[in-house]
Write a protein that holds these residues in place. Structure first.
Motif: not given
Length: 219
Positions: A96-102
């Motif tokens: 989820d954090l990676v998706d948000y950062a992306e």
């Protein structure tokens, strides 16, 4: 205590500050900002010959070089890198954090690289994620360098001048004041981290709602 401070080699402090910031910028979740603040506090003590300019330069170089290495790794390995980091550092990385950062980096581009330097959770993503998204390197380098100068240089000199003022005006209470400066810096970092975590939750919730309301293909 004062005698012990005088035995600290300045070059060792510069190297530790630069390496800590560089490793964090590379994508490894270590407390680079905390180490930078501690080094800046040391430079404000009149007993030692540690220069705030040396710390600022070391931190800026560490940030730029670390981010650039992270960019190269992210460009080459992409999603495999984030999968490895999630398994290796489960308390710091999640899908989820990676998706948000992306999402943030795709939307804001160079601005996300610059602003991300001031936010711990985005700071460790800036290089690898920009490389994974194939951001044009000269644009990344410009945002990376300016962000590093403002963040690393600004943090160093702000803490240095606070520490110098504490030593000058508070005399015997200077250690308490310096400790307070460190606590305030950590508190500000924690507040930004909590805000980022809330943003991630909102992003995930909105994504799930959008997926839930999307029409399903007819049978």
């Amino acid at each position: 205590m004062d005698h012990w401070l005088t035995t600290i080699p300045p070059m060792a402090v510069y190297l530790i500050a630069g390496l800590a910031v560089g490793i964090e910028s590379l994508g490894v979740p270590i407390p680079g900002e905390t180490i930078l603040v501690a080094a800046a506090i040391l430079s404000s003590r009149h007993e030692v010959s540690i220069s705030p300019h040396g710390i600022a330069i070391a931190a800026v170089l560490g940030a730029v070089i670390g981010d650039s290495i992270g960019y190269a790794i992210g460009r080459r390995y992409g999603e495999r890198l984030f999968g490895y980091l999630e398994r290796r550092f489960p308390h710091h990385f999640s899908s989820d954090l990676v998706d948000y950062a992306e999402h943030v980096f795709q939307r804001w581009g160079m601005a996300a690289v610059f602003v991300g330097r001031f936010i711990a959770l985005l700071r460790i993503f800036a290089g690898p994620l920009s490389g994974s998204l194939k951001m044009h390197y000269p644009r990344f380098l410009l945002a990376n360098a300016t962000g590093a100068i403002c963040w690393a240089g600004g943090t160093t000199y702000l803490v240095y001048y606070i520490g110098t003022a504490a030593e000058q005006y508070l005399k015997n209470f200077s250690y308490v004041a310096l400790g307070l400066a460190l606590v305030l810096g950590l508190l500000a970092s924690t507040v930004l981290r909590r805000k980022m975590e809330r943003n991630v939750k909102i992003f995930v919730q909105q994504r799930e709602e959008a997926e839930g309301s999307a029409p399903t293909p007819a049978d």
